[in-house]
Design a protein around this motif. Structure first.
Motif, short mmCIF file in Angstrom:
data_model
loop_
_atom_site.label_atom_id
_atom_site.label_comp_id
_atom_site.label_asym_id
_atom_site.label_seq_id
_atom_site.Cartn_x
_atom_site.Cartn_y
_atom_site.Cartn_z
N GLN A 179 0.82 -1.21 0.00
CA GLN A 179 0.00 0.00 0.00
C GLN A 179 0.85 1.27 0.00
OE1 GLN A 179 -3.26 0.10 2.97
NE2 GLN A 179 -2.97 -2.11 3.16
N SER A 180 2.03 1.18 0.58
CA SER A 180 2.83 2.39 0.78
C SER A 180 4.03 2.50 -0.15
CB SER A 180 3.33 2.45 2.23
OG SER A 180 4.03 1.27 2.57
N ARG A 181 4.28 1.48 -0.96
CA ARG A 181 5.51 1.49 -1.77
C ARG A 181 5.56 2.68 -2.73
NH1 ARG A 181 8.85 -2.31 -1.42
NH2 ARG A 181 7.27 -3.82 -0.78
N ALA A 182 4.44 2.99 -3.36
CA ALA A 182 4.43 4.12 -4.30
C ALA A 182 4.70 5.44 -3.56
CB ALA A 182 3.10 4.19 -5.03
N MET A 183 4.22 5.54 -2.32
CA MET A 183 4.47 6.75 -1.53
C MET A 183 5.96 6.87 -1.21
SD MET A 183 1.31 6.50 1.21
CE MET A 183 -0.38 6.25 0.65
N VAL A 184 6.58 5.76 -0.80
CA VAL A 184 8.00 5.78 -0.49
C VAL A 184 8.81 6.12 -1.74
CG1 VAL A 184 9.96 4.37 0.26
CG2 VAL A 184 7.76 4.19 1.46
N ASP A 185 8.43 5.55 -2.89
CA ASP A 185 9.13 5.86 -4.14
C ASP A 185 9.02 7.34 -4.48
OD1 ASP A 185 9.86 3.23 -4.38
OD2 ASP A 185 8.28 2.70 -5.82
N GLU A 186 7.84 7.91 -4.24
CA GLU A 186 7.64 9.33 -4.52
C GLU A 186 8.52 10.19 -3.61
OE1 GLU A 186 4.03 12.59 -4.34
OE2 GLU A 186 3.56 10.52 -4.94
N MET A 187 8.65 9.77 -2.34
CA MET A 187 9.51 10.51 -1.41
C MET A 187 10.97 10.42 -1.84
SD MET A 187 7.66 12.04 0.83
CE MET A 187 8.99 12.50 1.93
N ARG A 188 11.39 9.27 -2.33
CA ARG A 188 12.77 9.14 -2.80
C ARG A 188 13.04 10.08 -3.98
NH1 ARG A 188 12.01 3.23 -2.70
NH2 ARG A 188 12.91 2.37 -0.79
N ALA A 189 12.11 10.11 -4.94
CA ALA A 189 12.29 10.93 -6.12
C ALA A 189 12.31 12.42 -5.78
CB ALA A 189 11.17 10.63 -7.13
N GLU A 190 11.39 12.83 -4.91
CA GLU A 190 11.35 14.25 -4.55
C GLU A 190 12.57 14.62 -3.70
OE1 GLU A 190 8.29 17.68 -2.93
OE2 GLU A 190 7.69 15.58 -2.85
#
Length: 322
Positions: A179-190
């Motif tokens: 559920q949270s993997r896309a959120m973590v990926d977005e935080m890494r990119a930003e």
């Protein structure tokens, strides 16, 4: 009213000895009673706060039995004394008044102020306008604290955030990780995009959650400065603003950081230091995500309060990462 916590026989004997020392050095009247109102979750055996009652006033006795070897309370007492002078003459902001540091360094004493903390009001008040004023007063107090020394510029380093998110997502059940993997990926990119961006570094409280700010009559009063040091100003702001998840809201009232617009705007009415709001919003989102993942760790057992907090965090995360 603060919850009263039981003292073990050993703790009670220790507190009585501390009271004898403090009374002999500072008091002309007897201590008529005492109650433990705080025990550290992480350091339950060594750190606590006891309120001492006398016929004329009350005092907070802060205990850390390991402090003689770390100077933790000695350093805080010296800082409180300096900050008391820093805020001298300020009409709206101050810190708790330091009274006594024990000869052995195991405890310090300050005045005790029986008023609600900012968290008490943010969590429990039914009046949105009252809560908005709490945010305004918090912003004003933090603005005054951050002005203690001239600020410097410092490059933002998001690695601590992305590394901790990576560790946390590996410590939760598979469905939560998915559920949270896309959120973590977005935080890494930003984080990669913001890395190296300069922001304001100031003298900071270091643990500026709402329980460390008392909403007095006419003045806002800070306490607990054991984590104070120089760091980016946004980190103190994040620590305070994240309590906003306990306010009921609708999606249209939440900004990109996950905080209610009206409360965030009220905070910045009187907080005037020129921070980078893009870094602030990034750090708030990361903190909310970190807190949610932490409460899902396989090894962590949630209390009823933490289950409610976890649910509220998920509601805000779905709004800001949608």
């Amino acid at each position: 009213m603060a919850e009263i916590l039981p003292l073990s026989d050993e703790e009670d004997t220790r507190v009585k000895a501390y009271i004898r020392e403090f009374s002999g050095q500072c008091l002309q009247v007897p201590v008529t009673g005492y109650n433990c109102i705080y025990r550290s979750h992480a350091f339950a055996d060594t750190r606590s706060v006891v309120v001492l009652h006398t016929p004329s006033q009350a005092f907070a006795l802060k205990i850390d039995t390991t402090s003689p070897s770390t100077d933790r309370l000695k350093n805080e007492f010296e800082l409180l004394s300096a900050l008391h002078q820093h805020f001298d003459g300020n009409e709206t902001s101050r810190v708790v008044r330091p009274v006594y540091l024990s000869q052995g360094g195991e405890f310090l004493v300050t005045e005790y102020i029986d008023r609600p903390t900012a968290v008490d009001l943010i969590y429990n008040s039914a009046d949105d306008n009252q809560v908005a004023q709490v945010y305004r007063r918090a912003g004003s107090w933090l603005n005054d604290l951050h002005a203690r020394h001239p600020p410097t510029r410092y490059a933002f380093k998001p690695r601590w955030m992305t590394d901790s998110l990576s560790e946390l997502i590996e410590a939760v059940p598979r469905d939560i990780a998915n559920q949270s993997r896309a959120m973590v990926d977005e935080m890494r990119a930003e984080g990669a995009r913001l890395k190296g961006t300069e922001d304001l570094r100031v003298f900071s409280h270091g643990d500026f959650h709402g329980q460390n700010l008392i909403v007095g009559q006419g003045k806002t009063i800070g306490l607990d400065f054991t984590e104070a040091r120089d760091k980016l100003a946004v980190y103190d702001i994040v620590d305070f603003l994240k309590a906003d998840i306990f306010r009921e809201t609708v999606a249209s009232e939440v900004d990109r950081s996950g905080i209610l617009r009206r409360n965030k705007e009220m905070f910045f009415r009187l907080y005037r230091h020129p921070i980078n709001h893009e870094i602030l919003d990034y750090c708030i989102r990361g903190r909310l995500l970190k807190d949610w993942l932490f409460l899902h760790q396989i090894t962590h057992t949630c209390s009823a309060f933490e289950r409610d907090r976890r649910s509220r965090l998920w509601t805000r995360l779905n709004l800001i990462f949608d």
